[in-house]
Design an enzyme around this catalytic site. Sequence first.
Site, short mmCIF file in Angstrom:
data_model
loop_
_atom_site.label_atom_id
_atom_site.label_comp_id
_atom_site.label_asym_id
_atom_site.label_seq_id
_atom_site.Cartn_x
_atom_site.Cartn_y
_atom_site.Cartn_z
N HIS A 142 0.81 -1.21 0.00
CA HIS A 142 0.00 0.00 0.00
C HIS A 142 0.85 1.27 0.00
O HIS A 142 0.35 2.34 -0.32
CB HIS A 142 -1.00 0.00 1.17
CG HIS A 142 -0.44 0.33 2.51
ND1 HIS A 142 0.01 -0.63 3.39
CD2 HIS A 142 -0.25 1.51 3.14
CE1 HIS A 142 0.43 -0.05 4.50
NE2 HIS A 142 0.29 1.24 4.38
N ASP A 145 0.51 -7.65 1.61
CA ASP A 145 0.86 -6.23 1.70
C ASP A 145 2.37 -6.03 1.70
O ASP A 145 2.89 -5.19 2.43
CB ASP A 145 0.23 -5.57 2.93
CG ASP A 145 0.28 -4.05 2.85
OD1 ASP A 145 0.20 -3.53 1.73
OD2 ASP A 145 0.44 -3.39 3.91
N SER A 155 4.48 2.77 7.89
CA SER A 155 4.19 1.64 7.02
C SER A 155 5.40 1.25 6.19
O SER A 155 6.00 2.09 5.52
CB SER A 155 3.03 1.96 6.08
OG SER A 155 1.82 2.03 6.78
#
Length: 507
Positions: free
Chosen positions: A137, A167, A248
Amino acid sequence: MKSTLKKLLPFAVVGVISGATAVGTLQYFGHTSNNGDQGYFTSASNVSFAGMNTSAVGDDFVKAAKTTVPAVVTIKNYQNRASSRASEQDLFDFFFGDPFGGRGQQRQKQQMPDNMPSGMGSGVIISPDGYIISNNHVVAGANKLEVVLSNKKSYIATLVGTDPNTDISLLKIEEKGLPYLNFANSDNIEVGQWVLAVGNPLGLNSTVTAGIVSAKGRGIGILGSQGKASNPIESFIQTDAAINPGNSGGALVNSNGDLIGINSAIQSTTGYYQGYGFAVPSNLARKIVEDIKKFGIVQRGFLGVQSLDLSDEQQVASYNFQKKANIKTGSGVYITGFGENSGAEDAGLKIGDVITKIDTMPVTDFADLSIAIGSKRPGDKVTVTYIRNGKENTSTVTLKDQKGGTSTRTKADLSVSEKIGADFEPLSDSFKTNYGLNSGVIAKNVGEGSEMAKIGIVDNYIIIEVNGKPVNSQKDVEKILDKYQGNVQVKFVDEYGRIYTKGFKMP
């Protein structure tokens, strides 16, 4: 005042421990009121606690921080503003929620300049020659990815491959002799052990936070909730080390500075840290990276079972209600059916069997089963332990891919639809007549980060032509692009009836 100090006490303890690795005074959010208003700041520098051996803990943190920080990078995601439908706010909301109470929609309308990134995240250098692991992402929808090292040196990165199901993404920059982190065995981590999260939250580069492993094998339903992952694998490491937007793709390391996870998401009602962070285990992340480097795509083995997580009371209750069954909650995964070309069915497993172990790994819930099988490839054999009629049994299952194959595949083996990331359904003659079209197919199952997605195509857009030739079926698209190399031109219609022609290089 006395009650306020009591509320601050647990936060001050964490502040003192983290402060042992930082230069200067650590300030942090101390309290959030019940009405959602942001609380006040407080300093831990004037608080002391008798009997706490902070120097021993701090020494471990300093060593790990010095090892980790140089290997963690900032990743800037640049997108084509005119065609992109994955804005910074889309990515932010997907993994962190909308902390602006609906104001995020207003923020989207304020279009950023083309020289500004649509979003930023973190990444971890995993080899001296420039391979970098991050989240899918973080890089989704990018037409340019910039990597900035902790020493501020900047590179344009190549996206080697992605896997929405875990992911995970893999990037490459052209450099040698880079600092990097080694993967540790995430199976060996224990609940309660100290960990550090290193990344670039909220634009604060090279930020280190400390916490403990709060839980293992956690499934939170985030990867499949937006329809981006067809077969999501969730078995997150849960930690209370502070993680915020921008973390992230960053590193979760043990006290030796070994990589045990890739930070991916938080669970929050505000969009900011509230005590629950989640990381992809290093063993799973390493397998994904190895697949992408070796094959160009991720190799996924499947048991071929439809299942019910017996540890999930709501899931069991819903199944019982729908099927008028009387299955009890407990530990393990209950087989409710089989897919086509099922390796498990071939090995003799039956509906009603309860899977309790894969090889030597206990299976208490679906997350355990997901990572045990998700770390395998087609053709691998696993020993499945299961309960049938109260008795424990074992069977050896040969895992297969979704097409029933037992061998690995490369990009060259992929179909056209798999390469460009979409399926296509024909338009009815009446639809063509009503809208004045002579040709067209409907785009379906457009993959996140796929070539079709990168040029702005989403599900239900109408593809009129490919390379100047009309298309009316999936076979037409495949015929035009089969074994084709070079630039592809796609003429399509968006939801407002606007016609675009955009292109990409055939992978």
